[in-house]
Enzyme design. Structure first.
Site, PDB file in Angstrom:
ATOM      1  N   LYS A   1     -19.686  17.320 -70.891  1.00  0.00           N
ATOM      2  CA  LYS A   1     -20.315  16.007 -70.723  1.00  0.00           C
ATOM      3  C   LYS A   1     -21.238  15.682 -71.897  1.00  0.00           C
ATOM      4  CE  LYS A   1     -22.498  16.912 -66.865  1.00  0.00           C
ATOM      5  NZ  LYS A   1     -22.200  18.327 -66.593  1.00  0.00           N
TER       6      LYS A   1
ATOM      7  N   ARG B   1     -26.784  13.856 -59.108  1.00  0.00           N
ATOM      8  CA  ARG B   1     -26.223  15.185 -58.839  1.00  0.00           C
ATOM      9  C   ARG B   1     -25.879  15.346 -57.368  1.00  0.00           C
ATOM     10  NH1 ARG B   1     -27.616  17.869 -63.500  1.00  0.00           N
ATOM     11  NH2 ARG B   1     -27.660  20.054 -63.660  1.00  0.00           N
TER      12      ARG B   1
ATOM     13  N   ARG C   1     -20.726  29.705 -75.641  1.00  0.00           N
ATOM     14  CA  ARG C   1     -21.870  28.892 -76.086  1.00  0.00           C
ATOM     15  C   ARG C   1     -23.067  29.806 -76.364  1.00  0.00           C
ATOM     16  NH1 ARG C   1     -22.101  24.808 -71.925  1.00  0.00           N
ATOM     17  NH2 ARG C   1     -23.622  25.981 -70.736  1.00  0.00           N
TER      18      ARG C   1
ATOM     19  N   ARG D   1     -30.151  28.929 -73.637  1.00  0.00           N
ATOM     20  CA  ARG D   1     -30.888  28.390 -72.495  1.00  0.00           C
ATOM     21  C   ARG D   1     -31.130  29.495 -71.475  1.00  0.00           C
ATOM     22  NH1 ARG D   1     -27.854  22.971 -70.616  1.00  0.00           N
ATOM     23  NH2 ARG D   1     -28.457  23.890 -68.640  1.00  0.00           N
TER      24      ARG D   1
ATOM     25  N   ARG E   1     -25.281  27.472 -60.690  1.00  0.00           N
ATOM     26  CA  ARG E   1     -25.182  26.054 -61.068  1.00  0.00           C
ATOM     27  C   ARG E   1     -23.802  25.507 -60.702  1.00  0.00           C
ATOM     28  NH1 ARG E   1     -26.376  26.805 -67.060  1.00  0.00           N
ATOM     29  NH2 ARG E   1     -26.004  24.577 -67.325  1.00  0.00           N
TER      30      ARG E   1
HETATM   31  P1  AMP Z   1     -28.340  20.423 -66.925  1.00  0.00           P
HETATM   32  O1  AMP Z   1     -28.840  20.477 -68.336  1.00  0.00           O
HETATM   33  O2  AMP Z   1     -27.807  19.066 -66.550  1.00  0.00           O
HETATM   34  O3  AMP Z   1     -27.369  21.537 -66.602  1.00  0.00           O
HETATM   35  O4  AMP Z   1     -29.616  20.645 -65.986  1.00  0.00           O
HETATM   36  C1  AMP Z   1     -30.357  21.851 -66.054  1.00  0.00           C
HETATM   37  C2  AMP Z   1     -31.190  22.003 -64.785  1.00  0.00           C
HETATM   38  O5  AMP Z   1     -32.093  20.862 -64.645  1.00  0.00           O
HETATM   39  C3  AMP Z   1     -30.396  22.014 -63.505  1.00  0.00           C
HETATM   40  O6  AMP Z   1     -29.865  23.301 -63.207  1.00  0.00           O
HETATM   41  C4  AMP Z   1     -31.459  21.558 -62.491  1.00  0.00           C
HETATM   42  O7  AMP Z   1     -32.367  22.603 -62.210  1.00  0.00           O
HETATM   43  C5  AMP Z   1     -32.220  20.493 -63.275  1.00  0.00           C
HETATM   44  N1  AMP Z   1     -31.626  19.152 -63.101  1.00  0.00           N
HETATM   45  C6  AMP Z   1     -31.054  18.366 -64.056  1.00  0.00           C
HETATM   46  N2  AMP Z   1     -30.625  17.197 -63.538  1.00  0.00           N
HETATM   47  C7  AMP Z   1     -30.928  17.234 -62.212  1.00  0.00           C
HETATM   48  C8  AMP Z   1     -30.728  16.335 -61.118  1.00  0.00           C
HETATM   49  N3  AMP Z   1     -30.096  15.153 -61.280  1.00  0.00           N
HETATM   50  N4  AMP Z   1     -31.166  16.718 -59.893  1.00  0.00           N
HETATM   51  C9  AMP Z   1     -31.787  17.895 -59.709  1.00  0.00           C
HETATM   52  N5  AMP Z   1     -31.991  18.794 -60.686  1.00  0.00           N
HETATM   53  C10 AMP Z   1     -31.578  18.486 -61.931  1.00  0.00           C
END
Ligand code: AMP
Length: 193
Positions: A13, A88, A127, A139, A150
């Site tokens: 994405k 999400r 990655r 990360r 996740r």
């Molecule tokens: P991402 O970079 O999108 O994988 O997000 C990393 C982490 O941020 C996730 O594992 C969640 O802990 C938090 N996070 C990001 N977006 C959301 C969302 N829309 N709702 C809840 N937690 C989020």
């Protein structure tokens, strides 16, 4: 142009969003990036989000919705935005629909990158290797245990968004296992249509 990209962690994405930003002059709004920035800056939101993010859990809806609602009001979002990693959950999607409506806005498309879950674990491991080889720090949630959590969160809570956006007539799907360029082309065909 206002878009949502759906797809599990590691589906590509972020890569596709970067390309769409250049092509359409819009802004990428990644809730993950915004929350990581908040953690780094030590803001109230960051302090609340840090532990749950590191464990691979989801930050609470009211925190995330508040962050996005404020960000959309900023001047650089006037031409549009791509939401990456938000909504999400179905409640977040419903909150987003209501929030956009209250601002007199609506989405142009919701595009789902459809991928194979096992291939995503391999992508995540690559990655991490690439980041380390480039002298960077991976990360903290890019490790097999958090990554699987996740993925599980995605399958349980986010996958139902396909049904939600199919019911609103906004959902389009793209095969995310194709090459990066092929995925970009497929998205271009959807958005140009
Ligand atoms: P991402 O970079 O999108 O994988 O997000 C990393 C982490 O941020 C996730 O594992 C969640 O802990 C938090 N996070 C990001 N977006 C959301 C969302 N829309 N709702 C809840 N937690 C989020």
């Amino acid at each position: 142009m206002r878009l949502i990209l759906l797809g599990p962690p590691g589906a590509g994405k972020g890569t596709q969003a970067t390309r769409l930003v250049e092509k359409y002059g819009i802004v990428q709004l990644s809730t993950g990036d915004m929350l990581r920035a908040a953690v780094k800056a030590g803001t109230d939101v960051g302090l609340k989000a840090k532990a749950v993010m590191e464990s691979g859990g989801l930050v609470s809806d009211d925190i995330v919705i508040g962050v996005v609602a404020d960000r959309i009001d900023e001047a650089d979002c006037a031409k549009g935005f791509i939401l990456d990693g938000f909504p999400r959950t179905v409640p977040q999607a419903e909150a987003l629909t209501a929030m956009l409506k209250s601002k007199g806005l609506k989405l142009d498309a919701v595009i789902e990158l459809v991928v194979d879950a096992e291939a995503l674990v391999a992508r995540m491991e690559n990655r991490v290797k690439e980041t380390i080889a480039a002298g960077g720090t991976p990360r903290p949630d890019d490790n097999p245990e958090s990554f699987r959590k996740r993925l599980g969160e995605y399958q349980e809570k986010t996958a139902p968004l396909s049904g939600y956006y199919a019911s609103t007539g906004e959902l389009k799907t793209v095969d995310g296992m194709k090459s990066i360029d092929e995925v970009t082309a497929a998205m271009g065909a959807i958005l140009g249509a």
